[in-house]
Design a protein around this motif. Structure first.
Motif, PDB file in Angstrom:
ATOM      1  N   ILE A 133       3.495   5.780  -2.802  1.00 41.15           N
ATOM      2  CA  ILE A 133       4.731   6.455  -3.251  1.00 41.15           C
ATOM      3  C   ILE A 133       4.777   6.539  -4.763  1.00 41.15           C
ATOM      4  O   ILE A 133       5.131   7.561  -5.364  1.00 41.15           O
ATOM      5  N   SER A 134       4.390   5.436  -5.418  1.00 39.60           N
ATOM      6  CA  SER A 134       4.410   5.404  -6.877  1.00 39.60           C
ATOM      7  C   SER A 134       3.446   6.432  -7.452  1.00 39.60           C
ATOM      8  O   SER A 134       3.776   7.170  -8.390  1.00 39.60           O
ATOM      9  N   LYS A 135       2.242   6.452  -6.882  1.00 44.07           N
ATOM     10  CA  LYS A 135       1.278   7.440  -7.357  1.00 44.07           C
ATOM     11  C   LYS A 135       1.782   8.878  -7.134  1.00 44.07           C
ATOM     12  O   LYS A 135       1.658   9.742  -8.005  1.00 44.07           O
ATOM     13  N   ASP A 136       2.359   9.104  -5.919  1.00 43.37           N
ATOM     14  CA  ASP A 136       2.881  10.457  -5.622  1.00 43.37           C
ATOM     15  C   ASP A 136       4.034  10.820  -6.557  1.00 43.37           C
ATOM     16  O   ASP A 136       4.141  11.956  -7.029  1.00 43.37           O
ATOM     17  N   PHE A 137       4.882   9.834  -6.818  1.00 42.97           N
ATOM     18  CA  PHE A 137       6.012  10.067  -7.734  1.00 42.97           C
ATOM     19  C   PHE A 137       5.511  10.406  -9.127  1.00 42.97           C
ATOM     20  O   PHE A 137       6.038  11.293  -9.804  1.00 42.97           O
ATOM     21  N   GLN A 138       4.516   9.663  -9.570  1.00 44.16           N
ATOM     22  CA  GLN A 138       3.941   9.933 -10.875  1.00 44.16           C
ATOM     23  C   GLN A 138       3.334  11.340 -10.930  1.00 44.16           C
ATOM     24  O   GLN A 138       3.511  12.072 -11.927  1.00 44.16           O
TER      25      GLN A 138
ATOM     26  N   SER B 114       0.830  -1.208   0.000  1.00 45.92           N
ATOM     27  CA  SER B 114       0.000   0.000   0.000  1.00 45.92           C
ATOM     28  C   SER B 114       0.862   1.254   0.000  1.00 45.92           C
ATOM     29  O   SER B 114       0.616   2.235  -0.731  1.00 45.92           O
ATOM     30  N   PHE B 115       1.923   1.210   0.822  1.00 46.15           N
ATOM     31  CA  PHE B 115       2.834   2.369   0.903  1.00 46.15           C
ATOM     32  C   PHE B 115       3.557   2.603  -0.427  1.00 46.15           C
ATOM     33  O   PHE B 115       3.713   3.733  -0.902  1.00 46.15           O
ATOM     34  N   ALA B 116       3.965   1.437  -1.031  1.00 48.56           N
ATOM     35  CA  ALA B 116       4.657   1.544  -2.322  1.00 48.56           C
ATOM     36  C   ALA B 116       3.719   2.099  -3.379  1.00 48.56           C
ATOM     37  O   ALA B 116       4.122   2.917  -4.228  1.00 48.56           O
ATOM     38  N   LEU B 117       2.504   1.693  -3.376  1.00 48.82           N
ATOM     39  CA  LEU B 117       1.536   2.206  -4.338  1.00 48.82           C
ATOM     40  C   LEU B 117       1.326   3.707  -4.151  1.00 48.82           C
ATOM     41  O   LEU B 117       1.264   4.473  -5.137  1.00 48.82           O
TER      42      LEU B 117
END
Length: 542
Positions: A56-61, A51-54
């Motif tokens: 982070i990925s969304k925020d990075f995107q 969940s955290f990685a998702l």
């Protein structure tokens, strides 16, 4: 262990085996429970990490997109700025070209206007007036005068400026009154930064007129300490009144003019010209020949007189005329004469000239013919006649008699034949003594008497110009030996250039205004067109 007492070995072993089996079962159950708990915890952690990685990925995107948009916007902005810069550069280049074209047209029109103005001056016989502002010098402070500190500060301020190359601006200020700006127009104005080269560049064209048959006079006018002698001669050596020739860039009009005259003569056929020089000073309304020699051959100033000839020209009988063949000989003679020139230290100037110096170059053109004109018929005739002149007037004639009673009895005229003609033109270079305020200069005794004669002679010069300007029937040339001596030059027989020299300091404002007023009046004088002396040409009829 108490329960094992009295039991057989087999029973004991069986008990140990049973106990071990029980322990294994308990251990296996604990491990199973622990493994299940760990597995459950790991699943929870992995789920949390996913969940955290998702996130982070969304925020990075999201941030990547934002940054990408910002970069694209910045690139687009840079491109727009580059395009705008290119447009500005193109416009700037166009403006520079337009400015250059306008400047070139302005300079051309300015040169045309100057040429037309000079032509108008030639036709009217007006006096050319140039004005030079010298730099502020250490002695321009109020030392030696009992004035307040406020006035001392005012004295050190500049009051005269060169607004442009034809206009001078003077700031007139008096205590308790509003400052008033006055402007004066002249043919040329030199700022305190302009060099001797710039001064002579505007004088040199007049010298060509000498060999074209015109008389020329260049006169320096101004208050004492304004730089007249520096402009005309160059820097003076300490303890030596002769001008220094070590620094050619510092040479004044007199040595430069002589070099230019001999350069122009060198371009002419040999033997067709010869040059004589005389040096006189007007001191206390008396004329002194500074090249005259005593019985021992030593140069000593001898008093002469000025007379008016039958033709109405001024002449100095018995004046010494030395023949010179180059500029070095001329400078040597003038240096000798300068050693005799009267100077006296004042509060304004340590080497104040107490006399008017007049250096005259007489150029004799030897030609042949019976009819008068302005040009030779052709180049071959010119060369042939000049060769004949060279044969008839060998070099020894120039050395046989360097002193003559007047210009009318030169060696050329003594040997003249009916076929031979000669034309004399004169270049007069005049360094006038400075007008002087006694309260400012602090002179007494003999120097005070000198000041009186200087001021009276300069007033007589102003009176003569005023009489010419008003076209009076009588021109008072004989009111002063100075004006009588310069009668031919001032009266219209020469192209006359007055070089006004003024001091920029507030301390000399009154004297500067007087000099500028003199120059303004001189510009208004209309003497009629200067006459050209025609050269004889051979007749075709013979």
């Amino acid at each position: 262990y108490q329960g094992l007492a009295g039991r057989s070995t087999n029973e004991v072993l069986q008990l140990y085996a049973a106990h071990g089996q029980q322990m294994k079962l308990q251990t296996s159950s604990v491990v199973t429970q622990l493994h299940g708990a760990i597995k459950k915890r790991l699943r929870q952690d992995l789920k949390s990490l996913r969940s955290f990685a998702l996130e982070i990925s969304k925020d990075f995107q999201r941030q990547s997109k934002t940054f990408l948009y910002q970069v694209l916007a910045a690139v687009q902005g840079i491109q727009l700025q580059n395009e705008a810069m290119q447009m500005f550069q193109i416009k700037a280049f166009d403006l520079e070209q337009s400015l250059q074209e306008v400047t070139e047209r302005y300079e051309k029109e300015k040169q045309k206007r100057k040429a037309l103005h000079n032509s108008l001056i030639e036709l009217r016989g007006n006096i050319r007036v140039h004005c030079r502002i010298r730099p502020l010098l250490p002695f321009d402070d109020a030392a030696g005068h009992s004035v307040s500190q406020d006035r001392q500060r005012n004295f050190s301020e500049k009051a005269a400026y060169a607004a442009d190359d034809e206009t001078i601006l003077v700031k007139c200020s008096r205590p308790g009154h509003a400052s008033v700006n006055k402007t004066f127009q002249f043919e040329r104005v030199y700022s305190d930064l302009e060099s001797q080269d710039a001064i002579f560049a505007d004088v040199a064209p007049l010298l060509t007129s000498l060999l074209d048959g015109y008389n020329v006079c260049i006169m320096a006018y101004g208050q004492t300490g304004s730089g007249k002698t520096y402009t005309m001669l160059g820097p003076q050596l300490e303890g030596n009144l002769a001008f220094a020739i070590e620094e050619e860039s510092e040479l004044g009009i007199i040595p430069r003019a002589t070099q230019e005259v001999f350069r122009l003569i060198s371009e002419k056929p040999p033997g067709s010209y010869w040059v004589e020089v005389s040096v006189v000073e007007v001191y206390n309304n008396e004329i002194f020949d500074l090249l005259a020699k005593d019985s021992y051959g030593k140069v000593s100033g001898v008093k002469r007189d000025v007379v008016t000839t039958r033709e109405g020209k001024s002449d100095v009988p018995l004046l010494t005329h030395e023949t010179v063949e180059n500029a070095s000989e001329f400078l040597h003679l003038v240096n000798k004469g300068l050693q005799l020139r009267v100077t006296h230290p004042t509060l304004v100037h340590a080497h104040s000239s107490r006399s008017h110096l007049v250096v005259t170059l007489t150029i004799t053109t030897v030609v042949f013919g019976d009819n008068f004109g302005t040009l030779w018929e052709d180049e071959q005739t010119s060369q042939r006649l000049n060769k004949e002149a060279s044969c008839i007037f060998p070099q020894k004639m120039r050395d046989s008699k360097s002193t003559s009673s007047s210009r009318a009895s030169s060696p050329v005229q003594l040997e003249a034949t009916e076929k031979m003609k000669q034309v004399k033109t004169r270049l007069q270079l005049v360094d006038l003594a400075g007008s002087e305020c006694v309260g400012m200069s602090g002179v007494t005794g003999a120097a005070l008497r000198e000041t009186s004669f200087i001021n009276r002679s300069l007033s007589a010069l102003a009176d003569v110009l005023g009489a010419i300007a008003e076209q009076r029937a009588h021109i008072p040339y004989r009111n002063s030996k100075l004006t009588h001596l310069l009668q031919d030059s001032v009266g219209g027989d020469a192209k006359l250039l007055v070089m006004l020299c003024i001091s920029p300091g507030q301390k000399y404002l009154t004297e500067s205004m007087q000099s500028l007023g003199f120059g303004t009046r001189a510009r208004q004088v209309q003497r009629g067109q200067v006459k050209k002396k025609n050269f004889p040409v051979p007749s075709k009829g013979k």
